[in-house]
Design a protein around this motif. Structure first.
Motif, mmCIF file in Angstrom:
data_model
loop_
_atom_site.group_PDB
_atom_site.id
_atom_site.type_symbol
_atom_site.label_atom_id
_atom_site.label_comp_id
_atom_site.label_asym_id
_atom_site.label_seq_id
_atom_site.Cartn_x
_atom_site.Cartn_y
_atom_site.Cartn_z
ATOM 1 N N SER A 73 -15.723 8.165 -1.482
ATOM 2 C CA SER A 73 -16.488 6.934 -1.289
ATOM 3 C C SER A 73 -16.825 6.667 0.177
ATOM 4 N N TYR B 58 -23.609 3.032 -8.131
ATOM 5 C CA TYR B 58 -22.522 3.095 -9.107
ATOM 6 C C TYR B 58 -22.882 2.388 -10.410
ATOM 7 N N ALA C 198 -21.248 10.105 -5.837
ATOM 8 C CA ALA C 198 -21.082 8.996 -6.778
ATOM 9 C C ALA C 198 -21.030 9.516 -8.218
ATOM 10 N N TYR D 21 -15.054 0.166 -9.397
ATOM 11 C CA TYR D 21 -16.027 0.736 -8.470
ATOM 12 C C TYR D 21 -16.750 -0.355 -7.687
#
Length: 467
Positions: A41, A56, A222, A261
């Motif tokens: 990330s 996301y 991602a 997320y």
């Protein structure tokens, strides 16, 4: 199908339904919280800025559609135990062969990426000093042997270990969100002089500070963060009461995506502006360190390590079940279809472990763990996209040729064929996006080699044996 229950020899034994709803729910959560979230990330934020939140949500929605299609297919015929079964039945033997072996390779490449991640995070306990290639190989071997031991005992032990691995990840993210909110509402000031505030999301160049190219570049890691969410599909054969438990696990995916997320990364970027986040350091570790919590860095590094071990645990489980299924469909060596006394496909496990050990040699050829991680994750992302597309293709065939099964389904894919084509267009466009960055382009160029190997294997060894 070749999975009918039987009381005969181990060679013809069946996988046992030993996983409870508790196991399935946590396996689904563990699959949704991957190494890509913890390790990748930081890089994704540096590429895409706050637009990572939108990335996301988009990917999460598409993956959820794939999972709904997968759920409807598995529940339409309880003799379907995995992707191999319904793709073979609906599309043809070649599709089952393709998806089974490709999914196996997906998890082998993830296992190799996880080995790189383990070595990377263990450097923290080595005074921050990188390990020699020889030390890296020894660490890899130890990790593989440990995971093999867990998987060889019983399916229930796998479920139990995955339950606790996933629980550690969940608690860590919830604590991170709580600590982050405390830092925001108390006006915490970082060493760089940034005051924690939700305004950081739009006050440093807006939601799309790196433009269209930056936004598109953020999709690679991602997408990798979501791989493994379909693990619920490979555990279906060993889950009690799938009609009740599978829909529960699939339907909870959107909530997990929002919490684990979107909300977690919203907090991270509110505490530290996106342009001050180091792409080479996990933003989760960094947030706890900034908060001044005693031993926070040690605890968070241990959490991340448990996350990686969870990923490897899931991967070894998945690869063995895919090889078991391929063997039962006469598309893999017979030995892989044998179960030991504990109803575990031990031979398939041993083969996957040997392949992971060969992957450990990657530490010699690519000693840069971050580069090795990027190459392995990109290759697995490409292969996972292929698997997801086969699931959707199977659904289209099922929708058109088995209308009576679709009509009586209590767990339908919302949107039907329209949703299928939307997902197909999206994932094909993602393969194009992977060609835009030099490091991801390398893996994209390597991937056709696997498809050539599959063609040779299918036409040279297994096609004549089809029933």
């Amino acid at each position: 199908m070749s999975y009918q229950n039987t009381n005969s020899s181990q060679e013809k034994g069946d996988l046992q339904r030993s996983l409870s709803n508790r196991h399935l729910q946590l396996i689904a959560i563990g699959g949704a919280i991957g190494t890509g979230l913890f390790m990748g990330s930081g890089k994704t934020i540096s590429l895409a800025g706050p637009s990572i939140l939108i990335i996301y949500m988009i990917i999460g929605f598409m993956v959820f559609c794939v999972m709904r299609a997968l759920g409807e297919l598995l529940l339409s015929n309880l003799q379907y135990k995995s992707f191999i079964d319904f793709s073979t039945d609906l599309i043809g033997p070649w599709a089952g062969y393709f998806v089974g072996w490709t999914y196996w390779l997906c998890w082998i490449t993830i296992g190799i990426a996880d080995l790189s991640a383990i070595i990377y995070y263990l450097q923290f306990f080595n005074g921050g000093m990188p390990f020699t290639p020889e030390e890296g190989v020894m660490i890899s071997i130890a990790a593989i042997v440990f995971i093999m031991g867990l998987n060889l005992v019983t399916v229930k032990l796998f479920g139990e270990m995955e339950f606790w691995f996933a629980l550690i990840k969940i608690i860590a993210i919830i604590v991170l969100i709580a600590v982050g909110l405390w830092m925001i509402f108390t006006g915490f000031t970082s060493d760089a002089g940034a005051v924690a505030s939700f305004t950081h999301i739009w006050s440093h160049g807006g939601l799309f500070p790196t433009g269209t190219m930056g936004f598109l570049a953020g999709f690679q890691i991602a997408i990798f963060a979501f791989v493994g969410v379909e693990l619920v599909g490979t555990t279906a054969a060993e889950t009690k009461d799938p009609e009740k438990n599978l829909p529960k696990a699939v339907n909870s995916i959107p909530v997990r995506i929002i919490i684990f997320y979107v909300l977690a990364l919203l907090i991270v970027m509110s505490v530290t502006p996106w342009n001050q986040i180091d792409p080479n350091i996990s933003p989760f570790v960094n947030l706890f360190s900034q908060a001044g919590i005693a031993a926070a860095a040690i605890i968070m590094n241990l959490v991340v390590l448990s996350s990686v071990m969870s990923s490897m645990n899931s991967g070894v489980f998945s690869t063995s079940r895919m090889l078991f299924g391929l063997s039962r469909e006469q598309q893999g060596p017979k030995a892989f279809g044998r179960l030991n006394k504990r109803a575990v496909p031990a031979n398939a496990l041993y083969f996957s472990a040997v392949c992971l050990l060969l992957g450990a040699a990657l530490q010699y050829f690519v000693p840069d763990t971050v580069k090795a991680f990027t190459l392995a994750t990109t290759l697995s992302t490409i292969l996972f996209i292929c698997v997801w597309l086969i699931i959707i293709w199977s659904y289209i065939v099922y929708y058109k040729t088995r209308p009576e099964l679709h009509a009586q389904s209590t767990f339908k894919l919302p949107g039907g064929l329209f949703t299928c084509w939307m997902v197909i267009i999206f994932f094909i466009s993602m393969i194009y996006v992977l060609s835009l960055e030099s490091d991801t382009l390398q893996a994209l160029m390597i991937s056709p080699i696997w498809f050539v190997i599959l063609l040779i294997g299918y036409f040279g060894f297994y096609k004549p044996k089809q029933k």
